[in-house]
Design an enzyme around this catalytic site. Structure first.
Site, PDB file in Angstrom:
ATOM      1  N   ALA A 196      -5.462   5.275  31.907  1.00 41.07           N
ATOM      2  CA  ALA A 196      -4.145   5.026  31.326  1.00 41.07           C
ATOM      3  C   ALA A 196      -3.118   4.871  32.434  1.00 41.07           C
ATOM      4  O   ALA A 196      -3.191   5.562  33.436  1.00 41.07           O
ATOM      5  CB  ALA A 196      -3.751   6.180  30.407  1.00 41.07           C
ATOM      6  N   CYS A 197      -2.179   3.960  32.246  1.00 42.41           N
ATOM      7  CA  CYS A 197      -1.128   3.729  33.233  1.00 42.41           C
ATOM      8  C   CYS A 197       0.141   3.306  32.501  1.00 42.41           C
ATOM      9  O   CYS A 197       0.107   2.976  31.319  1.00 42.41           O
ATOM     10  CB  CYS A 197      -1.515   2.628  34.221  1.00 42.41           C
ATOM     11  SG  CYS A 197      -3.046   2.917  35.136  1.00 42.41           S
ATOM     12  N   THR A 198       1.252   3.293  33.239  1.00 39.51           N
ATOM     13  CA  THR A 198       2.532   2.861  32.684  1.00 39.51           C
ATOM     14  C   THR A 198       3.244   1.985  33.708  1.00 39.51           C
ATOM     15  O   THR A 198       3.237   2.300  34.898  1.00 39.51           O
ATOM     16  CB  THR A 198       3.423   4.069  32.340  1.00 39.51           C
ATOM     17  OG1 THR A 198       2.722   4.947  31.459  1.00 39.51           O
ATOM     18  CG2 THR A 198       4.724   3.619  31.691  1.00 39.51           C
ATOM     19  N   ARG A 202       3.679   6.905  25.344  1.00 40.27           N
ATOM     20  CA  ARG A 202       4.303   6.676  26.648  1.00 40.27           C
ATOM     21  C   ARG A 202       5.138   5.397  26.620  1.00 40.27           C
ATOM     22  O   ARG A 202       6.206   5.329  27.243  1.00 40.27           O
ATOM     23  CB  ARG A 202       3.229   6.585  27.738  1.00 40.27           C
ATOM     24  CG  ARG A 202       2.587   7.929  28.066  1.00 40.27           C
ATOM     25  CD  ARG A 202       1.544   7.835  29.177  1.00 40.27           C
ATOM     26  NE  ARG A 202       0.290   7.268  28.705  1.00 40.27           N
ATOM     27  CZ  ARG A 202      -0.155   6.062  28.982  1.00 40.27           C
ATOM     28  NH1 ARG A 202       0.572   5.245  29.747  1.00 40.27           N
ATOM     29  NH2 ARG A 202      -1.304   5.636  28.519  1.00 40.27           N
TER      30      ARG A 202
END
Length: 353
Positions: free
Chosen positions: A26-28, A234
């Site tokens: 997971a990343c943003t 997020r």
């Protein structure tokens, strides 16, 4: 409709669009647009395994090969770039000397073309996808125009230390504030190009992320925001904060604003839930200042944030590749361009065909 009902509907929508969300990787990614045309892009690298990163300077004029055998894309880098590697086998983030930024984020639904590379339709290893963009383009518009022609096949590969194939989508942004998200869905490249696309996370595919954003704009973040580490949550938090924080032309203040948003959307290091052994946690963060060509980096295992002034780097064809070792526990502070040393460029992971 009262606020409680709105909140409940919002939760239902968030879960409905991403009920089965892969939280293993997971990343943003968030774009900050300040005053006086100041543009920055921040990203978190979240992963379920340790994912060592080093910073690399790649000069212009490098001969490249798509790393998928005899029918690989061939090119010579038009622009120099500063990149963050993963395991020194792939480019997962970076900015080139023109202020173009590329970020790779996980997308479980990614499906790449099934056709094998050929002499008429060459191939590109997924480890080089972001590097191809940084090497060849100066703006998002130029990137979109060329990539939409699908002149090559993207070839995915196994993630080191796992039995999972790499499934990622790519965001690109430039010094004008333009933005695009590129996703391979059912074997076809889908490009979402709009300077208003400031935030990107992981699953679901980007149109569904926009649907989530549209709904949550009806709910005040001062009343309620979803707080889990799921991609959709997020995404909501990043959207709220990027639209409700100061806009300035002060690069120091803007960096602080954007870095604080990236920290707010991070996943605590070592985070775990019983029965979910592959949850991701944030490994490192970046704020790329595309106006002033400054790349701010921090790893969660270091007490310091440091930055690279790209104007202090030599990207000329006569220069050599250089590396800043970040993965061995080194501690840096302040501007670190002088700490880069000559190094043989790493070999991008690909297929031996």
């Amino acid at each position: 409709m009262n606020n409680i009902k709105k909140v409940l509907m919002g939760i239902a929508l968030t879960l409905g669009t991403g009920a089965i969300i892969n939280t293993a990787q997971a990343c943003t990614r968030v774009i900050y647009k300040g005053t006086e045309n100041l543009v920055m892009t921040g990203r978190n690298m979240d992963f379920s395994l340790p994912i060592p990163a080093n910073l690399w300077l790649f000069p212009k004029g490098m001969d490249r090969d798509g790393s998928v055998g005899p029918h690989s894309v061939q090119w010579k880098s038009k622009y120099g770039s500063l990149i963050a590697s993963s395991w020194d086998i792939a480019t997962t983030d970076g900015m080139n000397e023109k202020g173009l930024v590329a970020n790779l984020l996980w997308l479980l639904e990614s499906r790449y073309p099934e056709s094998a590379p050929s002499s008429t339709h060459p191939g590109l290893a997924i480890s080089m996808w972001a590097q191809y963009v940084l090497d060849n383009f100066a703006t998002v518009a130029e990137s979109v125009e060329q990539l939409s022609k699908e002149s090559f096949v993207v070839v995915t590969d196994m993630i080191p230390g796992t039995q999972k194939m790499t499934t990622v989508h790519m965001s690109i942004s430039d010094a004008t504030g333009d933005s695009a998200i590129l996703e391979y869905i059912d074997g076809k490249l889908v490009i979402h190009h709009n300077p208003d696309y400031l935030v990107m996370t992981n699953d679901p595919p980007y149109p569904e992320q926009l649907a989530i954003q549209k709904y949550w704009q009806t709910i005040s973040g001062s009343d309620f925001m979803p707080g889990t580490v799921k991609s959709s949550d997020r995404f909501v938090r990043a959207n709220y904060f990027i639209n409700n924080t100061p806009k300035t032309d002060d690069e120091r203040v803007a960096t602080a604003v954007l870095m604080s948003i990236m920290r707010h959307t991070s996943v605590p290091y070592g985070y775990s839930i019983a029965g979910h052994p592959n949850l991701s946690s944030t490994q490192w963060r970046v704020v790329a200042d595309q106006t002033n060509l400054r790349y701010t980096f921090e790893t969660v295992l270091s007490p310091n944030t440091f930055w690279v002034d790209l104007k202090q780097l030599d990207f000329s064809e006569s220069s050599s590749a250089k590396m800043l070792d970040v993965s061995s526990g080194q501690i840096y502070a302040g501007e670190v361009s002088a700490h880069f040393h000559d190094a043989k460029p790493f070999k991008f992971q690909g297929l031996a065909l």
